[in-house]
Design an enzyme around this catalytic site. Structure first.
Site, PDB file in Angstrom:
ATOM      1  N   HIS A 122       9.124  -0.970   4.138  1.00  0.00           N
ATOM      2  CA  HIS A 122       8.824  -1.126   5.555  1.00  0.00           C
ATOM      3  C   HIS A 122       8.676  -2.600   5.886  1.00  0.00           C
ATOM      4  O   HIS A 122       8.263  -3.403   5.049  1.00  0.00           O
ATOM      5  CB  HIS A 122       7.539  -0.382   5.949  1.00  0.00           C
ATOM      6  CG  HIS A 122       6.359  -0.695   5.080  1.00  0.00           C
ATOM      7  ND1 HIS A 122       6.188  -0.128   3.837  1.00  0.00           N
ATOM      8  CD2 HIS A 122       5.285  -1.518   5.257  1.00  0.00           C
ATOM      9  CE1 HIS A 122       5.065  -0.577   3.297  1.00  0.00           C
ATOM     10  NE2 HIS A 122       4.503  -1.437   4.140  1.00  0.00           N
TER      11      HIS A 122
ATOM     12  N   GLU B 161       0.837  -1.207   0.000  1.00  0.00           N
ATOM     13  CA  GLU B 161       0.000   0.000   0.000  1.00  0.00           C
ATOM     14  C   GLU B 161       0.871   1.257   0.000  1.00  0.00           C
ATOM     15  O   GLU B 161       0.566   2.226  -0.695  1.00  0.00           O
ATOM     16  CB  GLU B 161      -0.895  -0.048   1.241  1.00  0.00           C
ATOM     17  CG  GLU B 161      -1.746   1.160   1.484  1.00  0.00           C
ATOM     18  CD  GLU B 161      -2.437   1.091   2.866  1.00  0.00           C
ATOM     19  OE1 GLU B 161      -2.717  -0.016   3.366  1.00  0.00           O
ATOM     20  OE2 GLU B 161      -2.688   2.161   3.439  1.00  0.00           O
TER      21      GLU B 161
ATOM     22  N   HIS C 268       6.708  -5.033   8.632  1.00  0.00           N
ATOM     23  CA  HIS C 268       5.700  -5.140   9.685  1.00  0.00           C
ATOM     24  C   HIS C 268       6.254  -6.094  10.743  1.00  0.00           C
ATOM     25  O   HIS C 268       6.632  -7.228  10.408  1.00  0.00           O
ATOM     26  CB  HIS C 268       4.401  -5.762   9.162  1.00  0.00           C
ATOM     27  CG  HIS C 268       3.718  -4.986   8.076  1.00  0.00           C
ATOM     28  ND1 HIS C 268       2.546  -4.292   8.288  1.00  0.00           N
ATOM     29  CD2 HIS C 268       4.013  -4.803   6.769  1.00  0.00           C
ATOM     30  CE1 HIS C 268       2.151  -3.734   7.159  1.00  0.00           C
ATOM     31  NE2 HIS C 268       3.025  -4.026   6.212  1.00  0.00           N
TER      32      HIS C 268
HETATM   33  P1  5GP Z   1       1.692  -2.409   3.178  1.00  0.00           P
HETATM   34  O1  5GP Z   1       0.414  -2.997   2.641  1.00  0.00           O
HETATM   35  O2  5GP Z   1       2.213  -1.311   2.276  1.00  0.00           O
HETATM   36  O3  5GP Z   1       2.720  -3.463   3.472  1.00  0.00           O
HETATM   37  O4  5GP Z   1       1.334  -1.796   4.586  1.00  0.00           O
HETATM   38  C1  5GP Z   1       1.161  -0.445   4.798  1.00  0.00           C
HETATM   39  C2  5GP Z   1       0.722  -0.272   6.240  1.00  0.00           C
HETATM   40  O5  5GP Z   1       0.786   1.112   6.554  1.00  0.00           O
HETATM   41  C3  5GP Z   1      -0.699  -0.734   6.540  1.00  0.00           C
HETATM   42  O6  5GP Z   1      -0.674  -1.746   7.532  1.00  0.00           O
HETATM   43  C4  5GP Z   1      -1.415   0.527   7.008  1.00  0.00           C
HETATM   44  O7  5GP Z   1      -2.311   0.300   8.069  1.00  0.00           O
HETATM   45  C5  5GP Z   1      -0.268   1.427   7.416  1.00  0.00           C
HETATM   46  N1  5GP Z   1      -0.525   2.858   7.273  1.00  0.00           N
HETATM   47  C6  5GP Z   1      -1.107   3.463   6.215  1.00  0.00           C
HETATM   48  N2  5GP Z   1      -1.164   4.792   6.412  1.00  0.00           N
HETATM   49  C7  5GP Z   1      -0.603   5.026   7.622  1.00  0.00           C
HETATM   50  C8  5GP Z   1      -0.365   6.212   8.376  1.00  0.00           C
HETATM   51  O8  5GP Z   1      -0.686   7.332   7.983  1.00  0.00           O
HETATM   52  N3  5GP Z   1       0.236   6.054   9.580  1.00  0.00           N
HETATM   53  C9  5GP Z   1       0.607   4.820  10.051  1.00  0.00           C
HETATM   54  N4  5GP Z   1       1.197   4.799  11.260  1.00  0.00           N
HETATM   55  N5  5GP Z   1       0.400   3.693   9.366  1.00  0.00           N
HETATM   56  C10 5GP Z   1      -0.192   3.783   8.158  1.00  0.00           C
END
Ligand code: 5GP
Length: 125
Positions: free
Chosen positions: A105, A100, A107
């Site tokens: 990053h 996203e 998790h």
């Molecule tokens: P991805 O799918 O890119 O691996 O995960 C992105 C993560 O970023 C998601 O778990 C989402 O909840 C988190 N996230 C998105 N926008 C924000 C934000 O503005 N602040 C924080 N702290 N987390 C975010």
């Protein structure tokens, strides 16, 4: 691979334009709580330099940056008391993984029983 978008949310957090619930910071790494936590502890750990994803980081980051990043992830998990009962690390890269936010990053998820591996959509063959 897409080019780095300096307006992505994590870039804005790094510049202090958006708030975050900070867990840990050093010269190279920032860690903060996921805004939509899926487990009791759900921490996002990011490098301060601009990498789109794990694929980008693994190609371009120096050995020192990579080692520093891994050590920071381990330290955060230890400091949160997660070593004994266990935790899960996830790094999504690209569309198939539903990445996203286009800033690399990891998790860090734990603090509870996590169940079996993440669900994977089965490909019909
Ligand atoms: P991805 O799918 O890119 O691996 O995960 C992105 C993560 O970023 C998601 O778990 C989402 O909840 C988190 N996230 C998105 N926008 C924000 C934000 O503005 N602040 C924080 N702290 N987390 C975010």
């Amino acid at each position: 691979m897409i080019s780095y978008d300096p307006q992505n949310i994590f870039a804005r957090i790094l510049r202090g334009e958006l708030p975050c619930a900070k867990i840990y910071e050093n010269d190279h790494v920032l860690a903060f709580q996921d805004i939509r936590p899926q487990t009791q502890h759900h921490i996002l750990i990011i490098p301060k330099k601009n990498y789109v994803s794990f694929a980008d980081f693994s190609k371009k980051a120096s050995d020192q940056e990579m080692a520093g990043f891994i050590k920071a992830v381990g330290k955060i998990a230890t400091d949160l008391g997660l070593d004994e009962d266990g935790y899960r690390l996830i790094a999504n890269h690209g569309k198939n993984a539903h990445q996203e936010v286009p800033h690399f990053h990891v998790h860090l998820m734990g603090g509870q029983e996590l169940g079996p591996m993440v669900s994977v959509k089965r490909k019909e063959i």
